[in-house]
Design an enzyme around this catalytic site. Structure first.
Site, PDB file in Angstrom:
ATOM      1  N   GLY A 179       0.487  -1.150  -0.265  1.00 57.97           N
ATOM      2  CA  GLY A 179      -0.218   0.368  -0.053  1.00 57.97           C
ATOM      3  C   GLY A 179       0.892   0.990   0.360  1.00 57.97           C
ATOM      4  O   GLY A 179       1.794   1.469  -0.184  1.00 57.97           O
ATOM      5  N   LYS A 206       3.847  12.656  -2.983  1.00 55.45           N
ATOM      6  CA  LYS A 206       4.986  11.585  -2.937  1.00 55.45           C
ATOM      7  C   LYS A 206       5.434  11.755  -1.378  1.00 55.45           C
ATOM      8  O   LYS A 206       6.581  13.519  -2.413  1.00 55.45           O
ATOM      9  CB  LYS A 206       5.433  10.910  -3.669  1.00 55.45           C
ATOM     10  CG  LYS A 206       5.887   9.470  -3.691  1.00 55.45           C
ATOM     11  CD  LYS A 206       6.994   9.285  -5.050  1.00 55.45           C
ATOM     12  CE  LYS A 206       7.780   7.842  -5.034  1.00 55.45           C
ATOM     13  NZ  LYS A 206       8.544   7.718  -5.979  1.00 55.45           N
ATOM     14  N   ASP A 215       8.348   6.940   7.420  1.00 56.48           N
ATOM     15  CA  ASP A 215       7.980   7.708   8.558  1.00 56.48           C
ATOM     16  C   ASP A 215       7.174   8.621   7.482  1.00 56.48           C
ATOM     17  O   ASP A 215       6.665   9.351   7.667  1.00 56.48           O
ATOM     18  CB  ASP A 215       9.441   8.530   8.585  1.00 56.48           C
ATOM     19  CG  ASP A 215      10.394   9.177   7.138  1.00 56.48           C
ATOM     20  OD1 ASP A 215       9.778   8.661   5.651  1.00 56.48           O
ATOM     21  OD2 ASP A 215      11.372   9.707   7.517  1.00 56.48           O
ATOM     22  N   GLY A 216       6.765   7.975   5.767  1.00 53.92           N
ATOM     23  CA  GLY A 216       6.335   8.242   5.223  1.00 53.92           C
ATOM     24  C   GLY A 216       6.883   9.651   4.068  1.00 53.92           C
ATOM     25  O   GLY A 216       5.575  10.772   3.323  1.00 53.92           O
ATOM     26  N   ARG A 274      -1.578  -0.958  -9.855  1.00 51.90           N
ATOM     27  CA  ARG A 274      -0.247  -2.258  -9.840  1.00 51.90           C
ATOM     28  C   ARG A 274      -0.968  -3.446 -10.260  1.00 51.90           C
ATOM     29  O   ARG A 274      -1.916  -4.189  -9.485  1.00 51.90           O
ATOM     30  CB  ARG A 274       0.445  -1.343  -8.907  1.00 51.90           C
ATOM     31  CG  ARG A 274       0.591   0.482  -8.551  1.00 51.90           C
ATOM     32  CD  ARG A 274       1.028   0.014  -6.988  1.00 51.90           C
ATOM     33  NE  ARG A 274       1.561   1.196  -6.709  1.00 51.90           N
ATOM     34  CZ  ARG A 274       1.966   2.338  -6.882  1.00 51.90           C
ATOM     35  NH1 ARG A 274       3.424   1.458  -7.280  1.00 51.90           N
ATOM     36  NH2 ARG A 274       2.124   3.554  -6.247  1.00 51.90           N
ATOM     37  N   ASP A 305       4.538  -4.538  -7.496  1.00 53.75           N
ATOM     38  CA  ASP A 305       3.852  -3.587  -6.946  1.00 53.75           C
ATOM     39  C   ASP A 305       4.124  -2.311  -7.395  1.00 53.75           C
ATOM     40  O   ASP A 305       4.015  -1.383  -7.055  1.00 53.75           O
ATOM     41  CB  ASP A 305       3.700  -3.004  -5.562  1.00 53.75           C
ATOM     42  CG  ASP A 305       5.093  -3.494  -4.836  1.00 53.75           C
ATOM     43  OD1 ASP A 305       6.188  -4.746  -5.333  1.00 53.75           O
ATOM     44  OD2 ASP A 305       6.284  -2.131  -4.308  1.00 53.75           O
ATOM     45  N   ASN A 306       5.487  -2.433  -8.241  1.00 53.29           N
ATOM     46  CA  ASN A 306       5.870  -1.538  -8.896  1.00 53.29           C
ATOM     47  C   ASN A 306       5.887  -1.357 -10.034  1.00 53.29           C
ATOM     48  O   ASN A 306       7.044  -0.318 -11.222  1.00 53.29           O
ATOM     49  CB  ASN A 306       7.319  -1.658  -8.869  1.00 53.29           C
ATOM     50  CG  ASN A 306       7.571  -0.606  -7.706  1.00 53.29           C
ATOM     51  OD1 ASN A 306       7.281  -0.066  -6.965  1.00 53.29           O
ATOM     52  ND2 ASN A 306       9.025  -1.412  -7.026  1.00 53.29           N
ATOM     53  N   ASP A 351       7.951   4.242 -10.125  1.00 44.78           N
ATOM     54  CA  ASP A 351       8.437   4.339  -9.043  1.00 44.78           C
ATOM     55  C   ASP A 351       9.893   4.344  -9.448  1.00 44.78           C
ATOM     56  O   ASP A 351      10.675   3.257  -9.288  1.00 44.78           O
ATOM     57  CB  ASP A 351       7.545   2.606  -8.801  1.00 44.78           C
ATOM     58  CG  ASP A 351       6.701   2.658  -7.377  1.00 44.78           C
ATOM     59  OD1 ASP A 351       6.541   3.602  -7.146  1.00 44.78           O
ATOM     60  OD2 ASP A 351       6.443   2.558  -6.793  1.00 44.78           O
TER      61      ASP A 351
HETATM   62  P1  AMP Z   1       9.276   1.132  -3.433  1.00 43.11           P
HETATM   63  O1  AMP Z   1      10.303   0.106  -3.353  1.00 43.11           O
HETATM   64  O2  AMP Z   1       9.509   2.960  -3.202  1.00 43.11           O
HETATM   65  O3  AMP Z   1       8.018   0.858  -3.947  1.00 43.11           O
HETATM   66  O4  AMP Z   1       8.441   0.478  -1.483  1.00 43.11           O
HETATM   67  C1  AMP Z   1       7.344  -0.583  -1.779  1.00 43.11           C
HETATM   68  C2  AMP Z   1       6.895   0.301  -0.075  1.00 43.11           C
HETATM   69  O5  AMP Z   1       7.905   0.100   0.726  1.00 43.11           O
HETATM   70  C3  AMP Z   1       6.012   0.152  -0.949  1.00 43.11           C
HETATM   71  O6  AMP Z   1       4.373   0.012   0.153  1.00 43.11           O
HETATM   72  C4  AMP Z   1       6.264   2.037   0.197  1.00 43.11           C
HETATM   73  O7  AMP Z   1       5.143   3.161   0.171  1.00 43.11           O
HETATM   74  C5  AMP Z   1       6.877   2.056   1.596  1.00 43.11           C
HETATM   75  N1  AMP Z   1       7.670   2.775   1.613  1.00 43.11           N
HETATM   76  C6  AMP Z   1       8.977   2.695   1.279  1.00 43.11           C
HETATM   77  N2  AMP Z   1       8.827   4.416   2.182  1.00 43.11           N
HETATM   78  C7  AMP Z   1       8.437   4.709   2.336  1.00 43.11           C
HETATM   79  C8  AMP Z   1       8.628   5.599   4.017  1.00 43.11           C
HETATM   80  N3  AMP Z   1       9.333   5.959   4.165  1.00 43.11           N
HETATM   81  N4  AMP Z   1       7.660   5.297   4.635  1.00 43.11           N
HETATM   82  C9  AMP Z   1       6.904   4.488   4.756  1.00 43.11           C
HETATM   83  N5  AMP Z   1       6.317   3.850   3.692  1.00 43.11           N
HETATM   84  C10 AMP Z   1       7.504   4.195   3.205  1.00 43.11           C
HETATM   85 MG    MG Z   2       6.798   0.679  -4.602  1.00 47.70          MG
END
Ligand code: AMP
Ligand code: MG
Length: 509
Positions: A105, A128, A140-141, A198, A267-268, A277
């Protein structure tokens, strides 16, 4: 409009009351509640607009000046949001490096709403890096400035190169530090997509045995992205076939510009066929099909040359999700899906060799010209030639701007490259085109500029360490016209010197 003029305009309007009016039509938020969670983007303490994509704003029917106003910058950095926005974090699952994770998610993103662009298509506006959501787990989002600048540059370069991609509307510094290995300046990127659905979104519902959810999702995707399949006899089989086709073209396009996505987890992978992504992605300098640059890809699963196989693997995971929609009889559904997926290889090869053939100035990369295309790739690999420049300089070679030696100088080992020139010339001559016309055509298809890693790193270093965004703007400006060769941007066309080479790229999330 230039960034400077935009800033000046905004300054003169400072004391006018700016209300940001955006006509949102939030189709995803109208799906059942289990598709997403309400998000509450954080309000940035001291937002500063770093760059606004005025051309994209125009395409979306948004007023660039309003976006650059205090209300606009507030929206682009988390809030307050204008009326009609409905921030949500989308639920999805995914295979990460081959391992299934049922709950991913949007952990650091909020879809704030959908707008209708000038062509009448829905486009998602997503922040983002605007803070935690229910999907954040231990994260930390937030987003650090570096990855935001990287995504801005690479996604917009991708669009300018003519490949399907999510876009970047704006980058805003939040005025807040985010903690990574060290404290780093925080930023928010506004991502624009035809859809954020996705392969992993389908997996989320399939894993839960939620066939109603799957059907609603598939219908939403058809409505948004594939209206042409709505009236097909088996609309879900037709949807799958259409997704396979777009993905095959996308990956062929990536290979044609030397792009390595780096994290092709399910997911990407967007079902829209847009590149999505941008993490530890990179454009290759010297050609090597086994090249891996992502620091997290230890096995080389997502190496440059593996991307077609991985796309196919991901599409097989999508097929598994769609089976109950494709046919009530499991065996029939599997047969249909397998047959449909087998079209991937054919579509990919046609797009890939067709594209490479055109990069050589030949019409038929799939037919009689194919052995030559293969020989060129072998020569590039043997000679460790810069992928972008070796193709670009063919234009100069074709119209006599440079001689053979100048072209061969791009190769560390020249024998293979030299050996294929006579046949290439013969085949060019057979097209019946004049050298000048061939040169022009080749310049329109082989870019002189790609977002090279060492330049991106330099741009990020200047911004993060010195708060100097001039290199960032310069690179982003130049990459808007990647086929134009100008003295002012000549340095940006150069491959890295040995000491500038970047051997690993990081997500930096
Ligand atoms: P990604 O590898 O960038 O596609 O991210 C994989 C998952 O990790 C996704 O569910 C993102 O929302 C989550 N995610 C990545 N970075 C963060 C972050 N700094 N805080 C919270 N969730 C993250
Ligand atoms: Mg992703």
């Amino acid at each position: 409009m230039s960034q400077k003029r935009l800033a000046a305009e905004v300054a003169t309007r400072k004391d006018q009351v700016m209300t940001l009016a955006i006509a949102f039509d939030n189709s995803y938020a109208r799906l059942p509640a289990r598709f997403f969670a309400t998000a509450r983007p954080d309000v940035a303490p001291a937002p500063r607009l770093l760059r606004l994509n005025a051309a994209l704003a125009g395409e979306l029917g948004l007023d660039p000046q309003a976006l650059a106003s205090p209300d606009g910058i507030a929206m682009l950095s988390g809030g307050p949001l204008p009326s009609g926005a409905r921030p949500i974090a989308l639920a999805y699952a995914g295979h990460q490096f081959g391992h299934f994770v049922p709950d991913l998610g949007d952990g650091r993103a909020a879809l704030i709403g959908e707008v209708l662009d000038r062509q009448g298509r829905h486009r998602d506006l997503q922040l983002k890096g605007s803070g935690r959501t229910v999907f954040s787990r231990r994260g930390d989002g937030k987003a650090a400035l570096g990855p935001v600048l990287r995504e801005y540059i690479v996604s917009e370069a991708m669009a300018a190169l003519g490949l399907p991609t999510t876009r970047t509307l704006a980058a805003v510094a939040t005025g807040e530090a985010v903690q990574r290995d060290q404290p780093l300046p925080g930023a928010v990127l506004t991502r624009v997509a035809l859809s954020h659905v996705r392969v992993g979104t389908f997996q989320y519902f399939a894993h839960r045995g939620d066939v109603d959810g799957l059907r609603l999702l598939a219908d939403h995707v058809i409505d948004r992205l594939y209206p042409e399949v709505a009236s097909a006899p088996n609309r879900y089989a037709a949807l799958y076939a259409a997704v396979v086709e777009r993905q095959a073209h996308l990956v062929a396009g990536w290979l044609g510009v030397g792009f390595i996505h780096g994290v092709m987890n399910t997911d990407n992978m967007a079902v829209s066929g847009e590149t999505i992504d941008y993490g530890p992605c990179a454009f290759m300098d010297d050609y090597d099909p086994a090249r891996v640059l992502s620091s997290i890809d230890h096995q080389g699963r997502y190496a440059y040359g593996n991307q077609p196989q991985i796309a196919q693997w991901n599409l097989a995971r999508l097929a598994e999700c769609l089976l109950p929609l494709i046919d009530a009889d499991h065996d029939t559904a599997v047969r249909t899906a397998v047959e449909t997926l087998s079209a991937f290889a054919t579509s990919f090869e046609a797009a890939y060799f067709g594209g490479l053939g055109r990069k050589l100035g030949l019409a038929d990369g799939n037919g009689a010209d194919r052995p030559l295309v293969v020989a060129v790739l072998k020569a590039l690999a043997a000679g460790k030639a810069d992928f972008t420049l070796a193709f670009r300089r063919l234009a100069d070679l074709a119209d006599g701007t440079i001689d053979d030696d100048r072209w061969l100088a791009l190769f560390a080992r020249q024998d293979e490259a030299r050996a294929l020139l006579p046949e290439w010339r013969q085949r060019l001559a057979a097209t019946g085109q004049a050298p000048a016309a061939i040169g022009r055509a080749l310049r329109a298809i082989n870019p002189i500029l790609i977002p090279r890693n060492h330049q991106i790193e330099a741009v990020i270093a200047a911004a993060v360490e010195w708060d100097d965004f001039r290199p960032f703007h310069r690179l982003a400006d130049a990459l808007a016209t990647p086929f134009d060769e100008t003295p002012a941007t000549a340095d940006l066309a150069l491959p890295p010197r040995p000491e500038e080479r970047v051997t690993a790229t990081f997500c930096g999330t």
